[in-house]
Design a protein around this motif. Sequence first.
Motif, mmCIF file in Angstrom:
data_model
loop_
_atom_site.group_PDB
_atom_site.id
_atom_site.type_symbol
_atom_site.label_atom_id
_atom_site.label_comp_id
_atom_site.label_asym_id
_atom_site.label_seq_id
_atom_site.Cartn_x
_atom_site.Cartn_y
_atom_site.Cartn_z
ATOM 1 N N ALA A 228 0.662 -1.049 -0.114
ATOM 2 C CA ALA A 228 -0.005 0.219 0.258
ATOM 3 C C ALA A 228 1.094 0.913 0.374
ATOM 4 C CB ALA A 228 -1.356 0.268 1.044
ATOM 5 N N ARG A 229 2.207 1.327 -0.270
ATOM 6 C CA ARG A 229 3.153 2.699 -0.247
ATOM 7 C C ARG A 229 2.847 2.753 -1.894
ATOM 8 N NH1 ARG A 229 8.017 1.163 3.171
ATOM 9 N NH2 ARG A 229 8.941 3.864 2.522
ATOM 10 N N ASP A 230 3.267 3.760 -2.054
ATOM 11 C CA ASP A 230 3.658 4.543 -3.129
ATOM 12 C C ASP A 230 5.017 4.308 -4.031
ATOM 13 O OD1 ASP A 230 0.982 6.639 -3.389
ATOM 14 O OD2 ASP A 230 0.919 4.606 -3.811
ATOM 15 N N TYR A 231 6.022 4.252 -4.819
ATOM 16 C CA TYR A 231 6.995 4.074 -5.326
ATOM 17 C C TYR A 231 7.754 4.771 -7.098
ATOM 18 C CZ TYR A 231 7.671 1.037 -1.910
ATOM 19 O OH TYR A 231 7.323 -0.268 -0.501
ATOM 20 N N SER A 232 8.335 5.373 -7.440
ATOM 21 C CA SER A 232 8.673 5.760 -8.813
ATOM 22 C C SER A 232 10.235 5.175 -8.924
ATOM 23 C CB SER A 232 8.806 7.324 -8.302
ATOM 24 O OG SER A 232 9.311 7.613 -9.251
ATOM 25 N N SER A 233 10.124 4.377 -9.772
ATOM 26 C CA SER A 233 11.145 3.467 -10.560
ATOM 27 C C SER A 233 11.425 4.015 -11.535
ATOM 28 C CB SER A 233 10.677 2.283 -10.973
ATOM 29 O OG SER A 233 11.970 1.283 -11.046
ATOM 30 N N TRP A 234 12.689 4.072 -12.360
ATOM 31 C CA TRP A 234 13.043 4.404 -13.909
ATOM 32 C C TRP A 234 13.708 3.049 -14.403
ATOM 33 C CZ3 TRP A 234 12.827 9.430 -15.024
ATOM 34 C CH2 TRP A 234 12.691 10.767 -14.528
ATOM 35 N N GLY A 235 13.547 3.485 -15.345
ATOM 36 C CA GLY A 235 14.291 2.431 -16.569
ATOM 37 C C GLY A 235 15.965 2.726 -16.759
ATOM 38 N N GLN A 236 17.132 2.227 -17.476
ATOM 39 C CA GLN A 236 18.241 2.102 -17.892
ATOM 40 C C GLN A 236 18.405 3.478 -18.882
ATOM 41 O OE1 GLN A 236 16.093 0.099 -18.453
ATOM 42 N NE2 GLN A 236 17.093 -0.451 -20.993
ATOM 43 N N GLY A 237 16.934 4.007 -19.391
ATOM 44 C CA GLY A 237 17.833 4.592 -20.487
ATOM 45 C C GLY A 237 17.907 4.322 -22.059
ATOM 46 N N THR A 238 16.931 4.685 -23.097
ATOM 47 C CA THR A 238 17.898 4.160 -24.430
ATOM 48 C C THR A 238 18.012 5.913 -25.272
ATOM 49 O OG1 THR A 238 16.786 3.637 -25.897
ATOM 50 C CG2 THR A 238 15.232 4.456 -24.985
ATOM 51 N N GLN A 239 18.954 5.257 -26.193
ATOM 52 C CA GLN A 239 19.393 6.508 -26.587
ATOM 53 C C GLN A 239 18.912 6.963 -27.709
ATOM 54 O OE1 GLN A 239 22.460 8.870 -25.451
ATOM 55 N NE2 GLN A 239 21.320 9.892 -27.670
ATOM 56 N N VAL A 240 18.440 8.777 -27.748
ATOM 57 C CA VAL A 240 17.986 9.613 -29.016
ATOM 58 C C VAL A 240 18.337 10.289 -29.686
ATOM 59 C CG1 VAL A 240 15.376 9.580 -30.856
ATOM 60 C CG2 VAL A 240 15.363 7.968 -28.817
#
Length: 120
Positions: free
Chosen positions: A104-116
């Motif tokens: 019941a907790r809120d989280y934020s997650s990031w990807g590793q990134g992709t180059q454009v």
Amino acid sequence: QVHLVESGGGLVQAGGSLRLSCAASGSIFSINVMGWYRQAPGKQRELVARITSGGSTNYGDSVKGRFSISRDNAENTVYLQMNSLKADDTAVYYCNVKYSGYDARDYSSWGQGTQVTVSS
């Protein structure tokens, strides 16, 4: 633990198109917001677009009318269709997911990134 897998980046000529995707998996009770941010060399990370579970969207001013964000809630996947690309769109694009866990907790997650990279 949530795992984000990004794909779709690459090199394209100015005026071209690319489609990014980001699939989330792991201990997710519900995903609230999915979005894309980008960071160019020497610049701060900025919002590109985000979409809520209900389908509401927000776009950065520089991409309005050119980029479109969408999501597949069943697959926990977010897409970014990028059209009319400009050299200024060159950056590392990061997927971000704001979700609620089974605790019941809120989280934020990031990807590793992709180059454009957009060549002019």
